[in-house]
Design a protein around this motif. Sequence first.
Motif, PDB file in Angstrom:
ATOM      1  N   GLY A  17      49.844  98.850  27.612  1.00  8.49           N
ATOM      2  CA  GLY A  17      50.634  97.709  27.208  1.00  8.49           C
ATOM      3  C   GLY A  17      49.892  96.621  27.344  1.00  8.49           C
ATOM      4  O   GLY A  17      50.073  95.743  26.531  1.00  8.49           O
ATOM      5  N   TYR A  18      48.931  96.381  28.371  1.00 10.46           N
ATOM      6  CA  TYR A  18      48.147  95.503  28.607  1.00 10.46           C
ATOM      7  C   TYR A  18      47.200  95.084  27.340  1.00 10.46           C
ATOM      8  O   TYR A  18      46.746  94.107  26.899  1.00 10.46           O
ATOM      9  CB  TYR A  18      47.304  95.693  29.944  1.00 10.46           C
ATOM     10  N   PHE A  19      46.455  96.383  26.932  1.00 11.14           N
ATOM     11  CA  PHE A  19      45.388  96.074  25.814  1.00 11.14           C
ATOM     12  C   PHE A  19      46.200  96.027  24.680  1.00 11.14           C
ATOM     13  O   PHE A  19      45.563  95.350  23.711  1.00 11.14           O
ATOM     14  CB  PHE A  19      44.473  97.628  26.057  1.00 11.14           C
ATOM     15  N   PHE A  20      47.379  96.562  24.338  1.00 17.33           N
ATOM     16  CA  PHE A  20      48.072  96.536  23.095  1.00 17.33           C
ATOM     17  C   PHE A  20      48.267  94.816  23.045  1.00 17.33           C
ATOM     18  O   PHE A  20      48.127  94.322  21.990  1.00 17.33           O
ATOM     19  CB  PHE A  20      49.261  97.081  23.117  1.00 17.33           C
ATOM     20  N   LEU A  21      48.709  94.235  23.812  1.00 17.57           N
ATOM     21  CA  LEU A  21      49.063  92.799  23.901  1.00 17.57           C
ATOM     22  C   LEU A  21      48.141  91.888  24.319  1.00 17.57           C
ATOM     23  O   LEU A  21      47.786  91.021  23.355  1.00 17.57           O
ATOM     24  CB  LEU A  21      50.289  92.472  24.977  1.00 17.57           C
ATOM     25  N   GLU A  22      47.161  92.031  25.304  1.00 15.92           N
ATOM     26  CA  GLU A  22      46.154  91.084  25.599  1.00 15.92           C
ATOM     27  C   GLU A  22      44.901  91.464  24.681  1.00 15.92           C
ATOM     28  O   GLU A  22      44.186  90.475  24.222  1.00 15.92           O
ATOM     29  CB  GLU A  22      45.794  91.397  27.055  1.00 15.92           C
ATOM     30  N   LEU A 171      37.600  96.171  18.392  1.00 13.88           N
ATOM     31  CA  LEU A 171      38.861  96.536  18.186  1.00 13.88           C
ATOM     32  C   LEU A 171      39.827  95.687  18.538  1.00 13.88           C
ATOM     33  O   LEU A 171      40.904  95.423  17.710  1.00 13.88           O
ATOM     34  CB  LEU A 171      39.396  97.836  18.893  1.00 13.88           C
ATOM     35  N   PHE A 172      39.566  94.999  19.730  1.00 16.34           N
ATOM     36  CA  PHE A 172      40.621  93.767  19.837  1.00 16.34           C
ATOM     37  C   PHE A 172      40.299  92.615  18.876  1.00 16.34           C
ATOM     38  O   PHE A 172      41.389  92.074  18.607  1.00 16.34           O
ATOM     39  CB  PHE A 172      40.074  93.194  21.346  1.00 16.34           C
ATOM     40  N   THR A 173      39.116  92.412  18.474  1.00 17.35           N
ATOM     41  CA  THR A 173      39.055  91.111  17.498  1.00 17.35           C
ATOM     42  C   THR A 173      39.909  91.557  16.043  1.00 17.35           C
ATOM     43  O   THR A 173      40.160  90.866  15.405  1.00 17.35           O
ATOM     44  CB  THR A 173      37.523  91.350  17.113  1.00 17.35           C
ATOM     45  N   PHE A 174      39.758  92.816  15.843  1.00 23.68           N
ATOM     46  CA  PHE A 174      40.224  93.577  14.676  1.00 23.68           C
ATOM     47  C   PHE A 174      41.816  93.279  14.633  1.00 23.68           C
ATOM     48  O   PHE A 174      42.676  92.713  13.865  1.00 23.68           O
ATOM     49  CB  PHE A 174      39.944  94.983  14.347  1.00 23.68           C
ATOM     50  N   HIS A 175      42.153  93.509  15.976  1.00 25.18           N
ATOM     51  CA  HIS A 175      43.674  93.537  16.197  1.00 25.18           C
ATOM     52  C   HIS A 175      44.080  92.277  16.223  1.00 25.18           C
ATOM     53  O   HIS A 175      45.328  91.893  15.657  1.00 25.18           O
ATOM     54  CB  HIS A 175      43.830  94.186  17.727  1.00 25.18           C
ATOM     55  N   ALA A 225      43.628 115.214  20.075  1.00 22.94           N
ATOM     56  CA  ALA A 225      44.802 114.858  19.397  1.00 22.94           C
ATOM     57  C   ALA A 225      44.972 113.332  19.469  1.00 22.94           C
ATOM     58  O   ALA A 225      45.301 112.757  18.398  1.00 22.94           O
ATOM     59  CB  ALA A 225      46.120 115.279  19.837  1.00 22.94           C
ATOM     60  N   ALA A 226      44.717 112.439  20.501  1.00 21.67           N
ATOM     61  CA  ALA A 226      44.234 111.296  20.571  1.00 21.67           C
ATOM     62  C   ALA A 226      43.351 110.854  19.704  1.00 21.67           C
ATOM     63  O   ALA A 226      43.539 109.647  18.962  1.00 21.67           O
ATOM     64  CB  ALA A 226      44.336 110.889  22.007  1.00 21.67           C
ATOM     65  N   VAL A 227      42.277 111.359  19.651  1.00 25.29           N
ATOM     66  CA  VAL A 227      41.204 110.884  18.877  1.00 25.29           C
ATOM     67  C   VAL A 227      41.585 110.804  17.475  1.00 25.29           C
ATOM     68  O   VAL A 227      41.396 109.880  16.626  1.00 25.29           O
ATOM     69  CB  VAL A 227      39.945 111.994  19.222  1.00 25.29           C
ATOM     70  N   ILE A 228      42.396 111.973  17.132  1.00 15.48           N
ATOM     71  CA  ILE A 228      42.756 112.256  15.655  1.00 15.48           C
ATOM     72  C   ILE A 228      43.718 111.104  15.071  1.00 15.48           C
ATOM     73  O   ILE A 228      43.594 110.297  14.323  1.00 15.48           O
ATOM     74  CB  ILE A 228      43.527 113.498  15.400  1.00 15.48           C
ATOM     75  N   VAL A 229      44.743 110.678  16.169  1.00 12.40           N
ATOM     76  CA  VAL A 229      45.594 109.593  15.878  1.00 12.40           C
ATOM     77  C   VAL A 229      44.832 108.451  15.882  1.00 12.40           C
ATOM     78  O   VAL A 229      45.096 107.375  14.952  1.00 12.40           O
ATOM     79  CB  VAL A 229      46.555 109.766  17.007  1.00 12.40           C
ATOM     80  N   ALA A 230      43.992 107.996  16.548  1.00  9.35           N
ATOM     81  CA  ALA A 230      43.269 106.711  16.773  1.00  9.35           C
ATOM     82  C   ALA A 230      42.537 106.489  15.382  1.00  9.35           C
ATOM     83  O   ALA A 230      42.386 105.611  14.883  1.00  9.35           O
ATOM     84  CB  ALA A 230      42.276 106.753  17.866  1.00  9.35           C
ATOM     85  N   VAL A 231      41.665 107.516  15.125  1.00 14.81           N
ATOM     86  CA  VAL A 231      40.850 107.580  13.619  1.00 14.81           C
ATOM     87  C   VAL A 231      41.890 107.137  12.540  1.00 14.81           C
ATOM     88  O   VAL A 231      41.617 106.489  11.657  1.00 14.81           O
ATOM     89  CB  VAL A 231      39.914 108.577  13.274  1.00 14.81           C
ATOM     90  N   ALA A 232      42.911 108.066  12.339  1.00 13.36           N
ATOM     91  CA  ALA A 232      44.056 108.025  11.301  1.00 13.36           C
ATOM     92  C   ALA A 232      44.664 106.844  11.214  1.00 13.36           C
ATOM     93  O   ALA A 232      44.961 106.153  10.334  1.00 13.36           O
ATOM     94  CB  ALA A 232      44.885 109.402  11.328  1.00 13.36           C
ATOM     95  N   SER A 233      45.130 106.312  12.320  1.00 18.10           N
ATOM     96  CA  SER A 233      45.625 104.851  12.325  1.00 18.10           C
ATOM     97  C   SER A 233      44.968 103.764  12.026  1.00 18.10           C
ATOM     98  O   SER A 233      45.415 102.926  11.239  1.00 18.10           O
ATOM     99  CB  SER A 233      46.344 104.649  13.824  1.00 18.10           C
ATOM    100  N   GLY A 254      47.595  98.394  16.413  1.00 20.50           N
ATOM    101  CA  GLY A 254      48.098  98.501  17.851  1.00 20.50           C
ATOM    102  C   GLY A 254      48.214 100.088  18.255  1.00 20.50           C
ATOM    103  O   GLY A 254      47.850 100.357  19.380  1.00 20.50           O
ATOM    104  N   LEU A 255      48.527 100.762  17.314  1.00 18.96           N
ATOM    105  CA  LEU A 255      48.736 102.323  17.719  1.00 18.96           C
ATOM    106  C   LEU A 255      47.279 102.897  17.699  1.00 18.96           C
ATOM    107  O   LEU A 255      47.170 103.857  18.756  1.00 18.96           O
ATOM    108  CB  LEU A 255      49.361 103.016  16.357  1.00 18.96           C
ATOM    109  N   THR A 256      46.298 102.338  17.295  1.00 19.98           N
ATOM    110  CA  THR A 256      44.797 102.742  17.438  1.00 19.98           C
ATOM    111  C   THR A 256      44.431 102.416  18.755  1.00 19.98           C
ATOM    112  O   THR A 256      43.734 103.276  19.741  1.00 19.98           O
ATOM    113  CB  THR A 256      44.014 101.749  16.446  1.00 19.98           C
ATOM    114  N   ILE A 257      44.821 101.322  19.238  1.00 13.57           N
ATOM    115  CA  ILE A 257      44.633 100.921  20.980  1.00 13.57           C
ATOM    116  C   ILE A 257      45.155 101.567  21.701  1.00 13.57           C
ATOM    117  O   ILE A 257      44.737 102.449  22.602  1.00 13.57           O
ATOM    118  CB  ILE A 257      44.890  99.436  20.888  1.00 13.57           C
ATOM    119  N   VAL A 258      46.583 102.251  21.344  1.00 10.69           N
ATOM    120  CA  VAL A 258      47.357 103.037  22.227  1.00 10.69           C
ATOM    121  C   VAL A 258      46.706 104.581  22.124  1.00 10.69           C
ATOM    122  O   VAL A 258      46.614 105.037  23.339  1.00 10.69           O
ATOM    123  CB  VAL A 258      48.756 103.278  21.720  1.00 10.69           C
TER     124      VAL A 258
END
Length: 335
Positions: A17-22, A171-175, A225-233, A254-258
């Motif tokens: 939650g912190y990395f998604f928002l901050e 990633l944060f700059t892109f977000h 599985a998390a790696v696949i989700v990160a790349v796909a998102s 945000g899903l990529t960060i998650v």
Amino acid sequence: MELHDVWFVLIAVLWTGYFFLEGFDFGVGILTKLLARDRTERRVLINTIGPVWDGNEVWLLTAAGATFAAFPEWYATLFSGFYLPLLLILVCLIVRGVAFEYRVKRPDEYWQRNWENAIFWASLIPAFMWGVAFGNIVHGVKIDKSFEYVGTVWDLLNPYALLGGLVTLTLFTFHGTVFIGLKTVGDIRERARKLALKLGLVTAVSALAFLIWTQVDNGNGKSLAAVIVAVASLVVALVAVRAGREGWAFMLSGLTIVAVVAMFFLSLFPNVMPSSLNAEWSLTVTNASSGPYTLKVMTWCAGIATPIVLLYQSWTYWVFRKRIGTHHIAVDGAH
């Protein structure tokens, strides 16, 4: 599932939650130099996060506090071994908060420019250092049999951790760029979309290299599985940016960060801080945790307080949901 396992998951959720928002907070701070062309546009960018940035930092305080209470051995080793990097992050967060408030206290150009410079650097440095810190936690550090960090600060600046810092920074700059596209109107919105496409490609390359490295060294089926989700998102987020669908792009970035944070913790478990000297000296959810009674009391407190915090923050974002632009900035206003 034991209570120490539950609290490992809860701490992972708090950091997520912190990395998604901050994350987009940091991104917006960095974009005050990369995207804004003049002081009026910098005011627009800062105003997009003005009502919410301090609330986002509550997640960091809660994550640190939960780590201290649930895993005191982890907290002690982490905050003593990583003292200088974490102190640098803390100083930046303090300066950044002061800059947001003091920037508007005087109309002088020199005064405001200095505080805007502070916002930029105090956003960029933590965005990079958090990746370095978590990269070291996942990769393993020099912990002896007494569960004490015996390395130096230079040991933390290894290639893997530095690549992790580059990933969180991009990633944060892109977000943040996607968030600006979602929250603004006019020329800023269009330029944010174009910049997001460029930043997204840089982020994809660095993130892919880092995720593959992590998976090869420490990964398992769940982290894969998390790696696949990160790349796909991230790929779909770029498609959404190109199509002008800022809402979808923001949720996907945000899903990529998650997914990246999930990969960190899935690679760690059941360790919380692996030792690079001897696997038997690693801190785990078992040997680093508090007693069952402490964890039980914490669980009840978290069950009561967490929904209240979530409702309040959700309401805040709803109230300040509208887009803004340069025409909303008063000519003689400092906000």
